[in-house]
Design a protein around this motif. Structure first.
Motif, PDB file in Angstrom:
ATOM      1  N   PRO A  59       0.810  -1.220   0.000  1.00  0.00           N
ATOM      2  CA  PRO A  59       0.000   0.000   0.000  1.00  0.00           C
ATOM      3  C   PRO A  59       0.846   1.273   0.000  1.00  0.00           C
ATOM      4  O   PRO A  59       1.755   1.437   0.812  1.00  0.00           O
ATOM      5  N   HIS A  60       0.532   2.146  -0.938  1.00  0.00           N
ATOM      6  CA  HIS A  60       1.138   3.473  -1.008  1.00  0.00           C
ATOM      7  C   HIS A  60       0.022   4.512  -1.154  1.00  0.00           C
ATOM      8  O   HIS A  60       0.126   5.454  -1.935  1.00  0.00           O
ATOM      9  N   TYR A  61      -1.046   4.319  -0.386  1.00  0.00           N
ATOM     10  CA  TYR A  61      -2.239   5.144  -0.546  1.00  0.00           C
ATOM     11  C   TYR A  61      -1.953   6.627  -0.310  1.00  0.00           C
ATOM     12  O   TYR A  61      -2.350   7.488  -1.090  1.00  0.00           O
ATOM     13  N   VAL A  62      -1.253   6.931   0.779  1.00  0.00           N
ATOM     14  CA  VAL A  62      -0.993   8.328   1.121  1.00  0.00           C
ATOM     15  C   VAL A  62      -0.118   8.982   0.063  1.00  0.00           C
ATOM     16  O   VAL A  62      -0.374  10.105  -0.376  1.00  0.00           O
ATOM     17  N   ASP A  63       0.954   8.262  -0.340  1.00  0.00           N
ATOM     18  CA  ASP A  63       1.849   8.809  -1.362  1.00  0.00           C
ATOM     19  C   ASP A  63       1.097   9.092  -2.659  1.00  0.00           C
ATOM     20  O   ASP A  63       1.291  10.134  -3.295  1.00  0.00           O
ATOM     21  N   PHE A  64       0.246   8.134  -3.042  1.00  0.00           N
ATOM     22  CA  PHE A  64      -0.459   8.323  -4.302  1.00  0.00           C
ATOM     23  C   PHE A  64      -1.464   9.468  -4.218  1.00  0.00           C
ATOM     24  O   PHE A  64      -1.635  10.218  -5.183  1.00  0.00           O
ATOM     25  N   GLN A  65      -2.115   9.602  -3.073  1.00  0.00           N
ATOM     26  CA  GLN A  65      -3.077  10.694  -2.928  1.00  0.00           C
ATOM     27  C   GLN A  65      -2.394  12.050  -3.072  1.00  0.00           C
ATOM     28  O   GLN A  65      -2.936  12.970  -3.687  1.00  0.00           O
ATOM     29  N   SER A  66      -1.196  12.182  -2.516  1.00  0.00           N
ATOM     30  CA  SER A  66      -0.479  13.450  -2.640  1.00  0.00           C
ATOM     31  C   SER A  66      -0.090  13.702  -4.095  1.00  0.00           C
ATOM     32  O   SER A  66      -0.160  14.833  -4.583  1.00  0.00           O
ATOM     33  N   GLU A  67       0.336  12.628  -4.794  1.00  0.00           N
ATOM     34  CA  GLU A  67       0.670  12.758  -6.215  1.00  0.00           C
ATOM     35  C   GLU A  67      -0.583  13.131  -7.014  1.00  0.00           C
ATOM     36  O   GLU A  67      -0.532  13.956  -7.938  1.00  0.00           O
ATOM     37  N   LEU A  68      -1.714  12.531  -6.653  1.00  0.00           N
ATOM     38  CA  LEU A  68      -2.963  12.790  -7.355  1.00  0.00           C
ATOM     39  C   LEU A  68      -3.379  14.255  -7.204  1.00  0.00           C
ATOM     40  O   LEU A  68      -3.779  14.923  -8.173  1.00  0.00           O
ATOM     41  N   GLU A  69      -3.261  14.770  -5.982  1.00  0.00           N
ATOM     42  CA  GLU A  69      -3.614  16.167  -5.750  1.00  0.00           C
ATOM     43  C   GLU A  69      -2.685  17.101  -6.509  1.00  0.00           C
ATOM     44  O   GLU A  69      -3.110  18.146  -7.038  1.00  0.00           O
ATOM     45  N   LEU A  70      -1.412  16.739  -6.572  1.00  0.00           N
ATOM     46  CA  LEU A  70      -0.445  17.567  -7.299  1.00  0.00           C
ATOM     47  C   LEU A  70      -0.785  17.628  -8.783  1.00  0.00           C
ATOM     48  O   LEU A  70      -0.773  18.703  -9.397  1.00  0.00           O
ATOM     49  N   ILE A  71      -1.092  16.467  -9.371  1.00  0.00           N
ATOM     50  CA  ILE A  71      -1.429  16.426 -10.801  1.00  0.00           C
ATOM     51  C   ILE A  71      -2.706  17.227 -11.071  1.00  0.00           C
ATOM     52  O   ILE A  71      -2.812  17.974 -12.058  1.00  0.00           O
ATOM     53  N   ARG A  72      -3.712  17.113 -10.190  1.00  0.00           N
ATOM     54  CA  ARG A  72      -4.951  17.877 -10.365  1.00  0.00           C
ATOM     55  C   ARG A  72      -4.673  19.377 -10.325  1.00  0.00           C
ATOM     56  O   ARG A  72      -5.227  20.158 -11.118  1.00  0.00           O
ATOM     57  N   LYS A  73      -3.816  19.794  -9.398  1.00  0.00           N
ATOM     58  CA  LYS A  73      -3.472  21.206  -9.281  1.00  0.00           C
ATOM     59  C   LYS A  73      -2.750  21.699 -10.529  1.00  0.00           C
ATOM     60  O   LYS A  73      -3.066  22.771 -11.064  1.00  0.00           O
ATOM     61  N   LEU A  74      -1.784  20.908 -11.011  1.00  0.00           N
ATOM     62  CA  LEU A  74      -1.038  21.298 -12.204  1.00  0.00           C
ATOM     63  C   LEU A  74      -1.946  21.369 -13.423  1.00  0.00           C
ATOM     64  O   LEU A  74      -1.797  22.252 -14.277  1.00  0.00           O
ATOM     65  N   ARG A  75      -2.901  20.439 -13.507  1.00  0.00           N
ATOM     66  CA  ARG A  75      -3.836  20.447 -14.634  1.00  0.00           C
ATOM     67  C   ARG A  75      -4.731  21.686 -14.587  1.00  0.00           C
ATOM     68  O   ARG A  75      -4.992  22.315 -15.622  1.00  0.00           O
ATOM     69  N   ARG A  76      -5.200  22.054 -13.385  1.00  0.00           N
ATOM     70  CA  ARG A  76      -6.036  23.250 -13.274  1.00  0.00           C
ATOM     71  C   ARG A  76      -5.273  24.497 -13.704  1.00  0.00           C
ATOM     72  O   ARG A  76      -5.797  25.358 -14.417  1.00  0.00           O
ATOM     73  N   GLU A  77      -4.005  24.585 -13.259  1.00  0.00           N
ATOM     74  CA  GLU A  77      -3.195  25.735 -13.632  1.00  0.00           C
ATOM     75  C   GLU A  77      -2.938  25.772 -15.133  1.00  0.00           C
ATOM     76  O   GLU A  77      -3.001  26.830 -15.761  1.00  0.00           O
ATOM     77  N   ALA A  78      -2.628  24.593 -15.709  1.00  0.00           N
ATOM     78  CA  ALA A  78      -2.344  24.526 -17.146  1.00  0.00           C
ATOM     79  C   ALA A  78      -3.584  24.867 -17.962  1.00  0.00           C
ATOM     80  O   ALA A  78      -3.512  25.604 -18.965  1.00  0.00           O
ATOM     81  N   MET A  79      -4.745  24.352 -17.533  1.00  0.00           N
ATOM     82  CA  MET A  79      -5.991  24.648 -18.246  1.00  0.00           C
ATOM     83  C   MET A  79      -6.318  26.139 -18.167  1.00  0.00           C
ATOM     84  O   MET A  79      -6.803  26.748 -19.125  1.00  0.00           O
ATOM     85  N   GLY A  80      -6.051  26.756 -16.983  1.00  0.00           N
ATOM     86  CA  GLY A  80      -6.294  28.178 -16.835  1.00  0.00           C
ATOM     87  C   GLY A  80      -5.418  29.009 -17.754  1.00  0.00           C
ATOM     88  O   GLY A  80      -5.879  29.972 -18.374  1.00  0.00           O
ATOM     89  N   GLU A  81      -4.119  28.627 -17.857  1.00  0.00           N
ATOM     90  CA  GLU A  81      -3.209  29.339 -18.739  1.00  0.00           C
ATOM     91  C   GLU A  81      -3.625  29.196 -20.208  1.00  0.00           C
ATOM     92  O   GLU A  81      -3.543  30.148 -20.993  1.00  0.00           O
ATOM     93  N   MET A  82      -4.054  27.988 -20.581  1.00  0.00           N
ATOM     94  CA  MET A  82      -4.504  27.769 -21.943  1.00  0.00           C
ATOM     95  C   MET A  82      -5.738  28.598 -22.256  1.00  0.00           C
ATOM     96  O   MET A  82      -5.891  29.162 -23.359  1.00  0.00           O
ATOM     97  N   LYS A  83      -6.647  28.728 -21.261  1.00  0.00           N
ATOM     98  CA  LYS A  83      -7.871  29.508 -21.469  1.00  0.00           C
ATOM     99  C   LYS A  83      -7.557  30.974 -21.629  1.00  0.00           C
ATOM    100  O   LYS A  83      -8.117  31.667 -22.501  1.00  0.00           O
ATOM    101  N   GLU A  84      -6.608  31.467 -20.820  1.00  0.00           N
ATOM    102  CA  GLU A  84      -6.211  32.869 -20.934  1.00  0.00           C
ATOM    103  C   GLU A  84      -5.548  33.150 -22.271  1.00  0.00           C
ATOM    104  O   GLU A  84      -5.767  34.197 -22.898  1.00  0.00           O
ATOM    105  N   ALA A  85      -4.728  32.219 -22.718  1.00  0.00           N
ATOM    106  CA  ALA A  85      -4.048  32.404 -23.997  1.00  0.00           C
ATOM    107  C   ALA A  85      -5.034  32.396 -25.162  1.00  0.00           C
ATOM    108  O   ALA A  85      -4.877  33.144 -26.133  1.00  0.00           O
ATOM    109  N   ALA A  86      -6.096  31.592 -25.034  1.00  0.00           N
ATOM    110  CA  ALA A  86      -7.108  31.536 -26.101  1.00  0.00           C
ATOM    111  C   ALA A  86      -7.925  32.809 -26.166  1.00  0.00           C
ATOM    112  O   ALA A  86      -8.365  33.241 -27.232  1.00  0.00           O
ATOM    113  N   GLU A  87      -8.121  33.469 -25.011  1.00  0.00           N
ATOM    114  CA  GLU A  87      -8.916  34.710 -24.979  1.00  0.00           C
ATOM    115  C   GLU A  87      -8.099  35.902 -25.451  1.00  0.00           C
ATOM    116  O   GLU A  87      -8.584  36.888 -25.937  1.00  0.00           O
TER     117      GLU A  87
END
Length: 361
Positions: free
Chosen positions: A333-361
Motif C-alpha cells: 500500500p502506497h495510498y498516502v503517497d499516491f493521494q499526494s501525487e494525485l492532488e499535485l497532478i490535479r493542481k497542475l492540470r487546473r493551472e495549465a488549463m487556466g493558462e490555456m484559457k487565458e491564452a485563447a482569450e
C-alpha cells in the motif's frame, strides 16, 4: 482501525491458505518429495545453494518446493534461514587442484594435460523434446567408463611455466565476508568475486554476453572448466591441525584473455575466474568474463565505459534478493503517497488549463 487490521490479517491468512492449496496442486497427483527435487532437479538445487550462499542440497530442495519452483523466492528463503545459523569458524581455502573431476574441459588445448573429461553435459545433446521422459519409471543406461578421482592440475599452470600468463597476487589477507558485512565500494577482487558468485545468474550472464559483443573488449578462451568434489577442511585450535569436515561439489572456470600490455603490465595472457556451488557452468563462465572486465583498473587498461566495467552498476544490481525486495515493495500500500501525487497532478492540470484559457482569450 482495529477492524481494518483484523480484516487485513484475515485476508492474509486466506492468502496463505490459498497459496498452500496452489502449491500442492491436484491432490490426485502424487506429491513431489524433497528427495525427488534434490536428485532429479539438481541444477535448480545448485543455483539456489550458490545464490543463497548455503551449501545444503536438502534445504535448497525444500525451499524450491515451498516456493513452487520460483528460484528467487527459494534463494530468499535460504538466505533468510542462513542468518539463523550459528557460526563456529571458518574453513580453510579449498584446493581445487585436488578436485575429483566429473567434468574437465579446455577450449585452449586439444590434448590438455591430464585429459579432457566430457562428463554430464547438455553440450552435445539435440535441443529436441524427449517424449520418452514422459514415461515414468524408466531407468537410463549406465554410462561407460570410470569416473576420474585422482587430483588434476590446472591447465593455466602449464601456460605459466613459460611466463605467458599473469601471476596472481598471493596474499594471506583474510577476505571480507559479504554475508556479514555490507558491500562497500571500491571493492577488492575477493569481494567482487563473492558478489558475482551470489549474483543472479541471468544478470551475470547478460553482463558477460555484453563483453563478448564488444562492450569491454574482452575476447576470452575457456582455459579450463572443471566440475567435481573437493574436501573441506577446518583448523581446530585445540588439536593444532586441520580435519576433514566433508566435501562439496564446485564448478570452477578460468578464462584466458589476450592482453597487449599497458603502462604497468607487459603483454601476456590474463585470467578471469569463476567459482560456484554445484554444477553451474553457465554461471561460472559468466562470472569469469565479468571478473576480467572489472579488472581494467588494476591492469592499467582504459575504461571503455562498458556496463560490465562499471563496478557499482554490476555489483549493486546483480543481487536478485535486493533487486526483488526493492521492486516488489511497490505492490504494498502506497495510498498516502499516491493521494499526494494525485492532488499535485490535479493542481497542475487546473493551472495549465487556466493558462490555456487565458491564452485563447
Amino acid at each position: 482501525m482495529y477492524v481494518a487490521v483484523k480484516g487485513g490479517e484475515r485476508a492474509i491468512d486466506n492468502a496463505h491458505a490459498w497459496l498452500a492449496e496452489e502449491r500442492r496442486g491436484d491432490p490426485s497427483v502424487d506429491e513431489l518429495s524433497v528427495a525427488q527435487i534434490c536428485e532429479q532437479l539438481s541444477l535448480a538445487v545448485n543455483r539456489v545453494m550458490a545464490e543463497g550462499s548455503l551449501y545444503d542440497p536438502d534445504l535448497a530442495a525444500l525451499a524450491i518446493k515451498q516456493a513452487r519452483g520460483d528460484m528467487i523466492e527459494a534463494i530468499f528463503l535460504i538466505r533468510a534461514y542462513r542468518t539463523t545459523l550459528p557460526r563456529f569458524g571458518y574453513s580453510s581455502p579449498v584446493e581445487t587442484a585436488n578436485m575429483a573431476c566429473d567434468r574437465r574441459i579446455s577450449a585452449t588445448f586439444k590434448d590438455a594435460p591430464g585429459g579432457q573429461v566430457l562428463g554430464p553435459t547438455f553440450d552435445y545433446t539435440h535441443r529436441l523434446l524427449d517424449f520418452a521422459l514422459a514415461a515414468e519409471g524408466d531407468t537410463p543406461e549406465a554410462a561407460e567408463g570410470i569416473a576420474r578421482h585422482e587430483p588434476t592440475p590446472h591447465i593455466t599452470e602449464f601456460l605459466n611455466q613459460e611466463g605467458l600468463i599473469q601471476t596472481e597476487e598471493d596474499t594471506d589477507k583474510t577476505p571480507g565476508d559479504l554475508t556479514r558485512e555490507p558491500l562497500e565500494l571500491p571493492a577488492n577482487r575477493a569481494l567482487r568475486l563473492q558478489s558475482l558468485s551470489r549474483g543472479d545468474e541471468g544478470f551475470v550472464l547478460g553482463m558477460a554476453y555484453s563483453t563478448q559483443r564488444g562492450y569491454a573488449r574482452n575476447h576470452a578462451f575457456v582455459g579450463e572448466l572443471r566440475i567435481g568434489k573437493v574436501d573441506v577442511e577446518m583448523e581446530i585450535p585445540e588439536l593444532g591441525f586441520s580435519i576433514d569436515i566433508g566435501e562439496i561439489e564446485l564448478t570452477e572456470c578460468e578464462t584466458v584473455n589476450q592482453f597487449t600490455g599497458s603502462k604497468t603490465e607487459p603483454p601476456q595472457f590474463t585470467r578471469g575466474y569463476g567459482l560456484v556451488f554445484g554444477q553451474s557452468e553457465r554461471k561460472s563462465i559468466s562470472m569469469a568474463l565479468v571478473d576480467r572486465a572489472l579488472r581494467w583498473k588494476e591492469l592499467g587498461e582504459d575504461n571503455l565505459g562498458a556496463p560490465a566495467q562499471d563496478e557499482e552498476f554490476v555489483l549493486y544490481h546483480s543481487d536478485n534478493i535486493q533487486a526483488t525486495g526493492f521492486l516488489e515493495h511497490i505492490k504494498l500500500p502506497h495510498y498516502v503517497d499516491f493521494q499526494s501525487e494525485l492532488e499535485l497532478i490535479r493542481k497542475l492540470r487546473r493551472e495549465a488549463m487556466g493558462e490555456m484559457k487565458e491564452a485563447a482569450e
